[in-house]
Scaffold this active site. Structure first.
Site, PDB file in Angstrom:
ATOM      1  N   ASP A 144       7.258  -2.747  -2.648  1.00 36.63           N
ATOM      2  CA  ASP A 144       5.843  -2.426  -2.406  1.00 36.63           C
ATOM      3  C   ASP A 144       5.333  -1.491  -3.510  1.00 36.63           C
ATOM      4  OD1 ASP A 144       3.468  -2.545  -0.948  1.00 36.63           O
ATOM      5  OD2 ASP A 144       4.003  -0.869   0.364  1.00 36.63           O
TER       6      ASP A 144
ATOM      7  N   HIS B 243      -0.726  -8.074  -4.058  1.00 41.53           N
ATOM      8  CA  HIS B 243      -0.912  -8.031  -2.601  1.00 41.53           C
ATOM      9  C   HIS B 243      -1.679  -9.259  -2.085  1.00 41.53           C
ATOM     10  CE1 HIS B 243       0.800  -4.006  -2.399  1.00 41.53           C
ATOM     11  NE2 HIS B 243       0.793  -4.132  -1.082  1.00 41.53           N
TER      12      HIS B 243
ATOM     13  N   HIS C  25       0.933 -11.783  -1.742  1.00 40.36           N
ATOM     14  CA  HIS C  25       1.675 -11.434  -0.513  1.00 40.36           C
ATOM     15  C   HIS C  25       0.948 -12.002   0.702  1.00 40.36           C
ATOM     16  CE1 HIS C  25       1.765  -9.020   3.150  1.00 40.36           C
ATOM     17  NE2 HIS C  25       3.061  -8.931   2.949  1.00 40.36           N
TER      18      HIS C  25
ATOM     19  N   HIS D  36       7.433  -6.811   4.036  1.00 43.14           N
ATOM     20  CA  HIS D  36       6.220  -6.680   3.221  1.00 43.14           C
ATOM     21  C   HIS D  36       6.547  -6.510   1.727  1.00 43.14           C
ATOM     22  CE1 HIS D  36       2.160  -5.253   2.154  1.00 43.14           C
ATOM     23  NE2 HIS D  36       2.743  -4.247   1.534  1.00 43.14           N
TER      24      HIS D  36
HETATM   25 ZN   LIG Z   1       1.758  -2.839   0.247  1.00 49.44          ZN
END
Ligand SMILES: [Zn+2]
Length: 359
Positions: free
Chosen positions: A170, A253, A256, A270
Site C-alpha cells: 500500500d 489505487h 486496485h 488491499h
Molecule cells: Zn491504500
C-alpha cells in the site's frame, strides 16, 4: 489552495502500551476503549496496568467486527450514557474507523492505536462504512484527523508478516501516485492541492521501503523489533498516510479498485493488489526501468507481480478488459492524471506488467 492534513500527534515505539493511561488522560479521566475480542485479550491487561494517574479509568467495549451504522450508533449511545471523555480504537482498520466515526458523532477526542501495519488508513480523516453484512456502503469524510495515533511496535511485530508486507504494498504506491497528483495540481482528500511537505514525506516513504523493507520483513518473521522494522512501520502508517491523504491517489489505487470486480482477487489483501497497481501505473507512465526495479523489490519481499499470483488464471484478456473499464469509471482517481487515461491504455499496462512480472 494547498492543504496538508495529519493527526495532531503520532507516537510510535516498542512497549509504549506501558504508557497508555498517561497518553490518553490528557483528554480526561474516563476513557472508552473499543477492540474486538482477540485484540482485547492481548491489550486489556497491559492497558489496565499502564502508567498514569490513579483516577484515570479505562472501560472496554467489544467491537462486533463491522464498521456499520448500527455498530457506530450502538457505541455512540454508550458514550453519551457514560459521558466518556475520549474514545480509543485499538486493532485493525474496521475498529479504528468505527472509533473515528463515534468520535465524530459524539464530538469527543479520539486516540487510534493500530495493532497491525497493513494499510495507511489510521492517520486519515476518513471512515469506510459497511452494511451489517459487510458490503461497502459509503465513505464518511471527517472534519479532522485523529487527535493521537499511537503504535506499539512490539505488538505489530507479533502480527503475521503478510499484513506488514501488504502495508508495504500500500505504501509503495504513495510516492508514485502523489507525484502524478502534485504535477497535475489535483485536489487531494484533504480538500486542497499537494504541498512540498506532503510530497517529500511520500518520497521518503518510497526510499525507506526500498532501503529497509526486506530487513523489516525478516524482523517480522522472527518477531523481533529493530530499527528497520520501526522505520517500515512509520513508512507504512505515517509517511504513507500523510502522503496519500494530502497529495492524492492516481492509477495504482484505481487499478486496485478495478481488480476488486473479479471475485477471485478477494482473498488478496488491499496492499497486495495496490502493489500490482503500482507496477501497472509505472508502465502506463512509460517508466519501464522504474517498473522493473519495483518488480524486483516486490518479488524479494513477497508481493504479487503477476495476474496469476492475484488469483486470475483463465479468460485473462476478457477479465483484464473488465478490470480496466472499472479502473476508469467516472470519479476514479485515475482521472487525476494530467492527460486522459482510457481503458485501452490501462489494459495494455496491466498485460505488460503481468508479462514483466513473469520474467
Ligand atoms: Zn491504500
Amino acid at each position: 489552495m494547498k492543504i496538508i492534513a495529519s493527526p495532531s500527534k503520532y507516537i510510535q515505539g516498542k512497549n509504549i502500551i506501558e504508557n497508555f493511561k498517561s497518553i490518553v488522560e490528557t483528554f480526561g479521566k474516563n476513557n472508552l476503549i473499543i477492540a474486538d475480542s482477540f485484540v482485547t485479550s492481548i491489550v486489556k491487561e497491559p492497558i489496565e496496568n499502564s502508567k498514569g494517574s490513579k483516577d484515570t479509568k479505562v472501560s472496554f467495549n467489544l467491537f462486533n467486527g463491522e464498521c456499520s451504522k448500527n455498530e457506530i450508533n450502538r457505541i455512540v449511545k454508550i458514550v453519551n450514557e457514560h459521558n466518556y471523555d475520549c474514545i480509543v480504537g485499538v486493532g485493525g482498520g474496521k475498529t479504528l474507523d468505527t472509533a473515528k466515526a463515534v468520535s465524530f458523532y459524539t464530538k469527543k477526542p479520539v486516540v487510534i492505536m493500530p495493532t497491525i501495519a497493513s494499510t495507511d488508513a489510521p492517520t486519515s480523516a476518513l471512515s469506510v462504512i459497511y452494511t451489517d453484512d459487510g458490503a461497502f456502503e459509503e465513505y464518511l469524510m471527517l472534519p479532522k484527523n485523529p487527535d493521537i495515533v499511537m503504535i506499539d511496535t512490539e505488538i505489530v511485530s507479533n502480527a503475521p508478516t503478510r499484513l506488514l508486507v501488504s502495508g508495504i504494498g500500500d505504501a509503495l504506491s504513495t510516492y508514485y501516485e502523489a507525484k502524478v497528483c502534485f504535477d497535475a495540481k489535483a485536489i487531494a482528500m484533504s480538500g486542497g492541492q499537494s504541498t512540498l511537505a506532503a510530497l517529500a514525506l511520500a518520497k521518503l516513504c518510497r526510499d525507506t521501503l526500498l532501503a529497509e523493507a526486506y530487513e523489516a520483513k525478516i524482523s517480522s518473521d522472527l518477531k523481533l523489533v529493530n530499527e528497520a522494522l520501526e522505520h517500515i512501520i512509520e513508512a507504512n502508517t505515517y509517511l504513507s498516510g500523510i502522503g496519500f491523504e494530502s497529495s492524492g491517489l492516481a492509477a495504482a489505487h484505481a487499478i486496485h479498485n478495478g481488480l476488486t470486480v473479479l471475485p477471485e482477487t478477494h482473498h488478496m489483501f488491499h496492499g497486495e493488489k495496490v502493489a500490482f497497481g503500482t507496477i501497472s501505473q509505472l508502465i502506463l507512465q512509460n517508466e519501464i526501468e522504474e517498473a522493473k526495479k519495483i518488480i524486483t523489490f516486490c518479488k524479494k519481499i513477497g508481493l504479487p507481480t503477476t495476474l496469476e499470483e492475484l488469483g486470475i488464471k483463465d479468460n485473462i484478456r476478457e477479465k483484464v478488459k473488465e478490470v480496466s473499464i472499472a479502473s476508469c469509471a467516472p470519479g476514479e482517481t485515475i482521472h487525476n492524471f494530467p492527460y486522459k487515461i482510457t481503458p485501452d491504455m490501462v489494459e495494455s499496462a496491466i498485460l505488460t506488467a503481468d508479462a514483466l512480472g513473469k520474467l
